[in-house]
Write an enzyme that holds these catalytic residues in place. Structure first.
Site, PDB file in Angstrom:
ATOM      1  N   GLU A 177      -5.178  -5.655  10.289  1.00 10.10           N
ATOM      2  CA  GLU A 177      -3.927  -4.316  10.402  1.00 10.10           C
ATOM      3  C   GLU A 177      -4.222  -3.763  12.526  1.00 10.10           C
ATOM      4  OE1 GLU A 177      -2.179  -3.313   7.114  1.00 10.10           O
ATOM      5  OE2 GLU A 177      -3.922  -1.638   7.133  1.00 10.10           O
ATOM      6  N   GLU A 229      -6.769   4.683   7.826  1.00 10.98           N
ATOM      7  CA  GLU A 229      -6.644   6.284   7.295  1.00 10.98           C
ATOM      8  C   GLU A 229      -7.364   6.441   6.710  1.00 10.98           C
ATOM      9  OE1 GLU A 229      -2.273   5.488   5.959  1.00 10.98           O
ATOM     10  OE2 GLU A 229      -1.538   4.597   7.800  1.00 10.98           O
ATOM     11  N   ASN A 235       1.354  -1.175  -0.397  1.00  9.65           N
ATOM     12  CA  ASN A 235       0.034   0.141  -0.102  1.00  9.65           C
ATOM     13  C   ASN A 235       1.208   0.971  -0.017  1.00  9.65           C
ATOM     14  OD1 ASN A 235      -1.731   2.169  -0.118  1.00  9.65           O
ATOM     15  ND2 ASN A 235      -2.585   1.401   2.766  1.00  9.65           N
ATOM     16  N   SER A 264       4.125  -2.045  10.902  1.00 12.41           N
ATOM     17  CA  SER A 264       5.123  -2.468  10.632  1.00 12.41           C
ATOM     18  C   SER A 264       6.187  -3.851  10.066  1.00 12.41           C
ATOM     19  CB  SER A 264       6.006  -1.667  11.732  1.00 12.41           C
ATOM     20  OG  SER A 264       5.372  -0.772  11.868  1.00 12.41           O
ATOM     21  N   GLY A 275       3.136   2.177  10.735  1.00 14.57           N
ATOM     22  CA  GLY A 275       3.833   3.022  10.807  1.00 14.57           C
ATOM     23  C   GLY A 275       5.008   3.308  12.194  1.00 14.57           C
ATOM     24  N   LYS A 299      -0.233   4.287   0.006  1.00 20.12           N
ATOM     25  CA  LYS A 299      -0.352   5.110   0.485  1.00 20.12           C
ATOM     26  C   LYS A 299       0.033   6.923  -0.397  1.00 20.12           C
ATOM     27  CE  LYS A 299      -0.128   3.171   5.229  1.00 20.12           C
ATOM     28  NZ  LYS A 299       0.238   2.967   5.832  1.00 20.12           N
ATOM     29  N   HIS A 315      -8.954   1.211   5.286  1.00 22.78           N
ATOM     30  CA  HIS A 315      -8.147   1.821   5.954  1.00 22.78           C
ATOM     31  C   HIS A 315      -8.148   2.146   7.121  1.00 22.78           C
ATOM     32  CE1 HIS A 315      -3.987   2.308   6.196  1.00 22.78           C
ATOM     33  NE2 HIS A 315      -3.928   0.658   6.387  1.00 22.78           N
TER      34      HIS A 315
END
Ligand code: 13P
Length: 245
Positions: A158, A90, A9, A204, A164, A11, A88
């Site tokens: 996730e 985000e 991904n 990660s 991250g 992003k 996701h």
């Protein structure tokens, strides 16, 4: 048997120059595992045909219309995408997306013939309050429409606190959630379908921890953010997946 899947991904990262990274990834994609890259929408068209599967990072729930700035599932398909990431964390946070929105998008993606990579995951506060499985169970029930199959759905676990951050759950924690997701899918869609849906871990993942993660039960691959941007990082992850049992 479930085919392993290494998904990247990107992003909001990458301009045309980044497509050069796909060459080495395409070499690694000649192994058993499928390799999928989800670049920003501007690169989907140009990324297709380079030896890896290409997906979008989101789509609108409607097929067309007055939705400035959005793209539909059919547009992704038309550009050459085969997959789309939906739900996701985000997107859930930045765009206030809730399970019912994700569910509607999922239906639209299936109508257009895309495979959905459906994301779920708990926040740190939810994990510390020991609500992880309740949260995941709710997201699965709310975000996945009826009629899922192993061909149309991939689920990515996730944990938000691992994205991250360099923090990774213990292998026991990953296994617990993946086993739980598998059992929920079997219960809702039947054993055959439930067993055929691939489950990815994301958060990660890097070359140094990939092999350990891929050895966990019910982990069929990874959804990788930062370490999917460069072939130097992503290829060893693909190789680790190919080497896993
Ligand atoms: P990182 O691999 O950068 O932690 O991101 C994970 C992710 O959000 C993939 O969708």
């Amino acid at each position: 048997m479930r085919r392993k899947l290494a998904a990247g991904n990107w992003k909001m990262n990458g301009t045309k120059a980044a497509l050069a990274e796909l060459d080495a990834m395409a070499e690694a994609a000649k192994g058993d595992a499928e390799v999928l890259i989800c670049p920003p929408a501007t690169l989907v068209d140009a990324a297709c045909g380079k030896g890896v599967l290409i997906g979008g990072q989101d789509c609108h729930a409607e097929a067309s219309g007055a939705h400035t700035g959005d793209i539909s599932a059919a547009m992704l398909k038309d550009a050459g995408a085969t997959h789309v990431i939906l739900g996701h964390s985000e997107r859930r946070m930045d765009h206030d997306e809730h399970d019912e929105h994700v569910r509607a998008k999922c239906k639209a993606a299936w109508d257009a013939g895309l495979v959905v990579v459906l994301c779920c995951g708990e926040s740190l506060a939810q994990r510390e309050a020991q609500n992880t499985l309740d949260i995941i169970g709710g997201q699965l029930a709310g975000s996945i429409p009826d009629g899922a199959t192993g061909h149309s759905l991939v689920v990515a676990y996730e944990p938000i606190w691992a994205i991250g951050t360099g923090k990774v759950p213990t292998m026991d924690q990953i296994g617990e959630v993946h086993d739980f997701i598998r059992s929920r899918l079997e219960k809702r869609f039947g054993e055959g379908v439930g067993r055929s849906v691939r489950l990815l871990y994301g958060g990660s993942v890097k070359p140094s921890n990939a092999a350990e993660i891929f050895a966990v039960s019910n982990v069929d691959g990874a959804l990788v953010g930062g370490a999917s941007l460069k072939a130097a990082d992503f290829v060893p992850i693909i190789d680790a997946l190919n080497a896993s049992a």
